[in-house]
Motif scaffolding. Structure first.
Motif, PDB file in Angstrom:
ATOM      1  N   GLY A  10       0.820  -1.200   0.000  1.00  0.00           N
ATOM      2  CA  GLY A  10       0.000   0.000   0.000  1.00  0.00           C
ATOM      3  C   GLY A  10       0.850   1.244   0.000  1.00  0.00           C
ATOM      4  N   LEU A  11       0.188   2.356   0.286  1.00  0.00           N
ATOM      5  CA  LEU A  11       0.841   3.665   0.332  1.00  0.00           C
ATOM      6  C   LEU A  11       1.039   4.069   1.789  1.00  0.00           C
ATOM      7  N   VAL A  12       2.251   4.465   2.120  1.00  0.00           N
ATOM      8  CA  VAL A  12       2.556   4.853   3.490  1.00  0.00           C
ATOM      9  C   VAL A  12       3.535   6.028   3.462  1.00  0.00           C
ATOM     10  N   GLN A  13       3.482   6.857   4.484  1.00  0.00           N
ATOM     11  CA  GLN A  13       4.411   7.978   4.576  1.00  0.00           C
ATOM     12  C   GLN A  13       5.767   7.496   5.081  1.00  0.00           C
ATOM     13  N   ALA A  14       6.788   8.239   4.736  1.00  0.00           N
ATOM     14  CA  ALA A  14       8.131   7.926   5.228  1.00  0.00           C
ATOM     15  C   ALA A  14       8.119   7.862   6.754  1.00  0.00           C
ATOM     16  N   GLY A  15       8.803   6.864   7.291  1.00  0.00           N
ATOM     17  CA  GLY A  15       8.820   6.647   8.723  1.00  0.00           C
ATOM     18  C   GLY A  15       7.753   5.685   9.208  1.00  0.00           C
ATOM     19  N   GLY A  16       6.822   5.371   8.335  1.00  0.00           N
ATOM     20  CA  GLY A  16       5.734   4.479   8.703  1.00  0.00           C
ATOM     21  C   GLY A  16       6.102   3.013   8.589  1.00  0.00           C
ATOM     22  N   SER A  17       5.103   2.162   8.789  1.00  0.00           N
ATOM     23  CA  SER A  17       5.317   0.710   8.789  1.00  0.00           C
ATOM     24  C   SER A  17       4.275   0.009   7.929  1.00  0.00           C
ATOM     25  N   ALA A  79       2.682 -19.518   5.857  1.00  0.00           N
ATOM     26  CA  ALA A  79       2.806 -18.091   5.564  1.00  0.00           C
ATOM     27  C   ALA A  79       4.184 -17.572   5.948  1.00  0.00           C
ATOM     28  N   VAL A  80       4.600 -16.559   5.228  1.00  0.00           N
ATOM     29  CA  VAL A  80       5.824 -15.838   5.559  1.00  0.00           C
ATOM     30  C   VAL A  80       5.487 -14.354   5.566  1.00  0.00           C
ATOM     31  N   TYR A  81       6.145 -13.615   6.433  1.00  0.00           N
ATOM     32  CA  TYR A  81       5.816 -12.219   6.645  1.00  0.00           C
ATOM     33  C   TYR A  81       7.066 -11.351   6.508  1.00  0.00           C
ATOM     34  N   LEU A  82       6.832 -10.096   6.183  1.00  0.00           N
ATOM     35  CA  LEU A  82       7.901  -9.111   6.175  1.00  0.00           C
ATOM     36  C   LEU A  82       7.385  -7.867   6.886  1.00  0.00           C
ATOM     37  N   GLN A  83       7.856  -7.667   8.107  1.00  0.00           N
ATOM     38  CA  GLN A  83       7.517  -6.461   8.859  1.00  0.00           C
ATOM     39  C   GLN A  83       8.496  -5.367   8.459  1.00  0.00           C
ATOM     40  N   MET A  84       7.965  -4.264   7.960  1.00  0.00           N
ATOM     41  CA  MET A  84       8.802  -3.171   7.473  1.00  0.00           C
ATOM     42  C   MET A  84       8.540  -1.928   8.310  1.00  0.00           C
ATOM     43  N   ASN A  85       9.558  -1.485   9.012  1.00  0.00           N
ATOM     44  CA  ASN A  85       9.464  -0.295   9.851  1.00  0.00           C
ATOM     45  C   ASN A  85      10.391   0.799   9.316  1.00  0.00           C
ATOM     46  N   SER A  86      10.156   1.992   9.768  1.00  0.00           N
ATOM     47  CA  SER A  86      10.996   3.139   9.373  1.00  0.00           C
ATOM     48  C   SER A  86      11.178   3.194   7.861  1.00  0.00           C
ATOM     49  N   LEU A  87      10.073   3.093   7.168  1.00  0.00           N
ATOM     50  CA  LEU A  87      10.132   3.032   5.715  1.00  0.00           C
ATOM     51  C   LEU A  87      10.645   4.336   5.120  1.00  0.00           C
ATOM     52  N   LYS A  88      11.363   4.182   4.008  1.00  0.00           N
ATOM     53  CA  LYS A  88      11.964   5.311   3.308  1.00  0.00           C
ATOM     54  C   LYS A  88      11.425   5.346   1.875  1.00  0.00           C
ATOM     55  N   PRO A  89      11.444   6.500   1.238  1.00  0.00           N
ATOM     56  CA  PRO A  89      10.989   6.557  -0.164  1.00  0.00           C
ATOM     57  C   PRO A  89      11.743   5.571  -1.060  1.00  0.00           C
ATOM     58  N   GLU A  90      12.982   5.310  -0.774  1.00  0.00           N
ATOM     59  CA  GLU A  90      13.762   4.367  -1.596  1.00  0.00           C
ATOM     60  C   GLU A  90      13.344   2.909  -1.399  1.00  0.00           C
ATOM     61  N   ASP A  91      12.439   2.654  -0.460  1.00  0.00           N
ATOM     62  CA  ASP A  91      11.872   1.311  -0.309  1.00  0.00           C
ATOM     63  C   ASP A  91      10.713   1.071  -1.277  1.00  0.00           C
ATOM     64  N   THR A  92      10.310   2.099  -1.988  1.00  0.00           N
ATOM     65  CA  THR A  92       9.215   1.964  -2.946  1.00  0.00           C
ATOM     66  C   THR A  92       9.572   0.966  -4.039  1.00  0.00           C
ATOM     67  N   ALA A  93       8.712  -0.041  -4.208  1.00  0.00           N
ATOM     68  CA  ALA A  93       8.970  -1.104  -5.180  1.00  0.00           C
ATOM     69  C   ALA A  93       7.803  -2.082  -5.160  1.00  0.00           C
ATOM     70  N   VAL A  94       7.815  -2.989  -6.117  1.00  0.00           N
ATOM     71  CA  VAL A  94       6.952  -4.164  -6.043  1.00  0.00           C
ATOM     72  C   VAL A  94       7.717  -5.221  -5.258  1.00  0.00           C
ATOM     73  N   TYR A  95       7.080  -5.764  -4.239  1.00  0.00           N
ATOM     74  CA  TYR A  95       7.714  -6.760  -3.384  1.00  0.00           C
ATOM     75  C   TYR A  95       7.206  -8.149  -3.745  1.00  0.00           C
ATOM     76  N   TYR A  96       8.153  -9.075  -3.896  1.00  0.00           N
ATOM     77  CA  TYR A  96       7.845 -10.434  -4.297  1.00  0.00           C
ATOM     78  C   TYR A  96       8.265 -11.428  -3.222  1.00  0.00           C
ATOM     79  N   CYS A  97       7.422 -12.403  -3.028  1.00  0.00           N
ATOM     80  CA  CYS A  97       7.708 -13.537  -2.163  1.00  0.00           C
ATOM     81  C   CYS A  97       8.208 -14.675  -3.061  1.00  0.00           C
ATOM     82  N   ALA A  98       9.170 -15.457  -2.557  1.00  0.00           N
ATOM     83  CA  ALA A  98       9.713 -16.543  -3.360  1.00  0.00           C
ATOM     84  C   ALA A  98      10.062 -17.735  -2.477  1.00  0.00           C
TER      85      ALA A  98
END
Length: 124
Positions: A10-17, A79-98
Motif C-alpha cells: 500500500g501507500l505509506v508515509q516515510a517513517g511508517g510501517s 505463511a511468511v511475513y515481512l515487517q517493514m518499519n521506518s520506511l523510506k521513499p527508496e523502499d518503494t517497489a513491487v515486493y515479491y515472495c519466493a
C-alpha cells in the motif's frame, strides 16, 4: 508445486510501517526456504530478506534493510511475513515472495517459485 500470493502492500508515509504477508499453497511449505525480493521501476530485482526452512536456522537481510525489516514464517499457517518499519521513499517497489528448495539466499536463481508481487509506495 507451490503457489504464492502476497498481500499487505500500500501507500505509506516515510517513517511508517507495513507488514507484508505471503500465503503459500502446497503440502511441503515447511521444506522451503523463503525470501522477499523487490523491484523498483527501471531497476533489477534485488534481495530484501530470506529465512531458512525451519525459521530458527537463520534469517538474512540486505544491508539496506537491516535493522528496519524483519522476516518471519509460520509453517502451520503456510505463511511468511515481512515487517517493514521506518520506511523510506527508496523502499518503494513491487515486493515479491519466493520459495527455494535449496537454501535461504539472496540469489534469485535459488528460488523456483514466485508470487505476483505487491506494490509498496513510500511517500516523502
Amino acid at each position: 508445486q507451490v503457489q504464492l500470493v502476497e498481500s499487505g502492500g500500500g501507500l505509506v508515509q516515510a517513517g511508517g510501517s507495513l507488514r507484508l504477508s505471503c500465503a503459500a499453497s502446497g503440502r511441503t511449505f515447511s521444506s522451503y526456504a523463503m525470501g522477499w525480493f523487490r523491484q523498483a521501476p527501471g531497476k533489477e530485482r534485488e534481495f530484501v530478506a530470506a529465512i531458512s526452512w525451519s525459521g530458527g536456522g537463520g534469517t538474512y537481510y540486505a544491508d539496506s534493510v537491516k535493522g528496519r525489516f524483519t522476516i518471519s514464517r509460520d509453517n502451520a499457517r503456510k505463511a511468511v511475513y515481512l515487517q517493514m518499519n521506518s520506511l523510506k521513499p527508496e523502499d518503494t517497489a513491487v515486493y515479491y515472495c519466493a520459495a527455494s528448495l535449496t537454501r535461504a539466499s539472496g540469489d534469485t536463481d535459488e528460488y523456483a517459485y514466485w508470487g505476483q508481487g505487491t506494490q509498496v509506495t513510500v511517500s516523502s
